[in-house]
Design a protein around this motif. Structure first.
Motif, short mmCIF file in Angstrom:
data_model
loop_
_atom_site.label_atom_id
_atom_site.label_comp_id
_atom_site.label_asym_id
_atom_site.label_seq_id
_atom_site.Cartn_x
_atom_site.Cartn_y
_atom_site.Cartn_z
N ALA A 295 12.25 20.58 63.94
CA ALA A 295 13.56 20.37 63.69
C ALA A 295 14.40 20.13 64.80
N GLU A 296 14.01 20.21 65.88
CA GLU A 296 14.65 19.86 66.96
C GLU A 296 15.62 18.40 67.17
N TRP A 297 14.68 17.41 66.40
CA TRP A 297 15.30 16.15 66.53
C TRP A 297 16.43 15.80 65.44
N ASN A 298 16.55 16.79 64.57
CA ASN A 298 17.64 16.76 63.65
C ASN A 298 18.95 17.47 64.24
N VAL A 299 18.81 18.53 65.02
CA VAL A 299 19.82 18.96 65.56
C VAL A 299 20.41 18.52 66.85
N ARG A 300 19.44 17.80 67.57
CA ARG A 300 19.93 16.99 68.71
C ARG A 300 20.63 15.61 68.52
N ALA A 301 21.88 15.57 69.05
CA ALA A 301 22.87 14.56 68.82
C ALA A 301 22.62 13.47 70.14
N ASP A 302 21.75 13.66 71.08
CA ASP A 302 21.67 13.06 72.33
C ASP A 302 20.93 11.88 72.21
N VAL A 303 20.69 11.00 72.99
CA VAL A 303 19.99 9.77 72.99
C VAL A 303 18.46 10.05 72.71
N VAL A 304 18.04 11.27 73.10
CA VAL A 304 16.60 11.59 72.77
C VAL A 304 16.54 11.96 71.39
N GLY A 305 17.18 12.66 70.82
CA GLY A 305 17.38 12.98 69.45
C GLY A 305 17.57 11.81 68.59
N ARG A 306 18.42 11.06 68.64
CA ARG A 306 18.90 9.60 67.89
C ARG A 306 17.34 8.91 68.14
N ALA A 307 16.79 8.74 69.40
CA ALA A 307 15.59 7.77 69.37
C ALA A 307 14.27 8.26 68.52
N MET A 308 14.27 9.68 68.72
CA MET A 308 13.24 10.25 67.77
C MET A 308 13.45 9.93 66.46
N ARG A 309 14.77 9.83 65.90
CA ARG A 309 14.91 9.73 64.30
C ARG A 309 14.98 8.16 64.10
N LEU A 310 14.97 7.36 64.88
CA LEU A 310 15.09 5.95 64.62
C LEU A 310 13.29 5.57 64.73
N ILE A 311 12.61 6.11 65.54
CA ILE A 311 11.42 5.83 65.80
C ILE A 311 10.56 6.22 64.45
N GLY A 312 11.17 7.48 63.85
CA GLY A 312 10.53 8.05 62.63
C GLY A 312 10.79 7.19 61.34
N ASP A 313 11.80 6.35 61.62
CA ASP A 313 12.27 5.63 60.59
C ASP A 313 11.63 4.07 60.65
N GLY A 314 10.98 3.82 61.86
CA GLY A 314 10.03 2.81 61.80
C GLY A 314 10.43 1.58 62.70
#
Length: 446
Positions: A66-85
């Motif tokens: 759930a941390e990657w949904n909460v975080r708005a920094d570059v790491v959180g954004r990167a993890m969401r983008l990587i998850g999206d392929g």
């Protein structure tokens, strides 16, 4: 780990040096000695250190953190983008451009924070996708390799051996179901890919399916069955093609789904978008603990533990629908939606793309919104910077603060949104979107 606490599955992983295996915290195997254990933030980090996935607890199948949904920094954004392929489609360079950083900076920050760089994270994701295809379809192994995003069959074979300590053929043979006669059979691609969409903790599926039923746009979505046993179906616009998904309401620690894709390369992206739609990577324990401590919310949380804040399968579609409403969205689908090659029951179209709407109806708030989405002035993808997106939304004529808050909550998956005019105290941070959802389900907000 000692108590096999499933609340932390996906939040961290542990590896055992004497066996070379990594597991989820709830693994039922004998607890190893502490001196032999190493801890990792991600499965990719454990794999990069040379550990293979446990065959008993299947740590690659846990919900995301759930941390990657909460975080708005570059790491959180990167993890969401990587998850999206994005890394599979655009490479590390494409990921860096979307984030506004150099590839070297992205590599350094991800390695420091999660123990693995973007290539290793994408590789772990590809391995999981390949396992799903190997064990649920009868596709040739060569086709699976490229559908999962691998650049070559050799790379595919090497990764499967490293992650699962098996060849692709062995992995498939260990999981193909048996028919009534005992003969092995494989699910054909035309039957769709069966999925178990895992979630963490209690899941209040009734509220999610009620919301989806109220919002369903004919042609793009439908929902049928009795409450408690409903099935939600919708079409998907994906990077390489289109898809149709059916998700069952009943929860067993996961939601059963079946996914039909015109191009199997879209599997990873489709699964991640479904996880965002149903908010499956949430941490209900953390949410309920914080909100349940508030006197106003305590009875609501007690009545509906595990209530989710649903997201969107297509952020651009959600933004348009939030602006125009359900009836107008149905009209747009009929006039401008892309017709499916083969309709599936009442599902006939994919929601029209922003560029199509911007050209067809350029005037008014709808034209302004779709033009901004089409030319990139407004970004709502998985890696969008949320504050910048909200500023861009509020700068559009005809789009008010309440609509912008809905888009930020649903399209951007922000768990901490306070709509204007709603009494949402800071004590509810970082879960104000969930607090609003509780108030809405209880009938205290419209």
């Amino acid at each position: 780990m000692r108590s096999r606490d499933a609340r932390f599955d996906g939040e961290f992983f542990f590896a055992v040096e004497t066996t070379g295996i990594y597991c989820r915290p709830s693994c039922p195997a004998v607890t190893p000695k502490r001196q032999n254990v190493r801890f990792y933030t991600t499965a990719a980090a454990a794999q990069s250190s040379g550990f293979r996935a446990c065959r008993r607890c299947r740590p690659d199948a846990v919900p995301g953190s759930a941390e990657w949904n909460v975080r708005a920094d570059v790491v959180g954004r990167a993890m969401r983008l990587i998850g999206d392929g994005v890394v599979d489609r655009e490479g590390v360079g494409g990921l860096a451009v979307r984030l506004g950083y150099s590839a070297r900076q992205v590599q350094r920050q991800l390695t420091a924070e999660v123990g693995a760089g973007p290539v290793a994270l994408a590789r772990a994701q590809r391995a999981h996708t390949a396992r799903v295809l190997l064990q649920t379809t009868g596709l040739p192994i060569t086709e699976i390799a490229f559908a999962a995003g691998f650049a070559s069959v050799r790379q595919f074979n090497d990764t499967i051996r490293a992650v699962y300590a098996s060849t692709p053929s062995e992995l498939r043979a260990a999981a193909v179901p048996r028919g009534a006669t005992g003969a092995r059979r494989a699910v054909t691609p035309t039957a769709g890919i069966p999925l178990r969409l895992a979630h963490r903790g209690p899941y209040r599926s009734t509220a999610v399916f009620d919301l989806l039923a109220r919002e369903a746009v004919p042609g793009v979505e439908d929902i049928g069955g009795a409450p408690g046993r409903r099935t939600y179906r919708r079409t998907l616009r994906l990077p390489y093609g289109t898809g149709i998904v059916a998700v069952d309401e009943r929860s067993r620690g996961w939601l059963d789904a079946r996914l039909h894709l015109t191009d199997l390369r879209d599997l990873t992206t489709a699964v991640q978008r479904l996880r965002r739609l149903f908010d499956l990577d949430a941490d209900p324990y953390a949410v309920d603990e914080r909100l349940g401590a508030d006197p106003r919310l305590a009875p609501l949380v007690a009545a509906r533990p595990g209530l989710r804040s649903p997201g969107a399968a297509d952020p651009d579609e959600l933004a348009v629908r939030a602006l125009v409403g359900r009836a107008e969205a149905e009209r747009l689908v009929r006039r401008y939606g892309k017709a499916l090659d083969a309709p599936s029951g009442t599902l006939t179209h994919v929601f029209p793309e922003p560029a199509v709407l911007a050209e067809a109806e350029p005037d008014g708030p709808l034209g302004t919104l779709t033009a901004a989405l089409a030319d990139g002035t407004l970004r709502l993808d998985a890696g969008a910077e949320r504050d910048e997106a909200q500023e861009a939304l509020l700068a559009l004529p005809g789009l008010d603060g309440r609509t912008a808050a809905v888009i930020r909550t649903r399209a951007l998956g922000d768990p901490d949104v306070a709509p204007p005019g709603v009494d949402v105290p800071d004590a509810w941070r970082p879960w104000r979107s969930y607090a609003v959802q509780h108030l809405m389900v209880a009938g205290e907000l419209e």
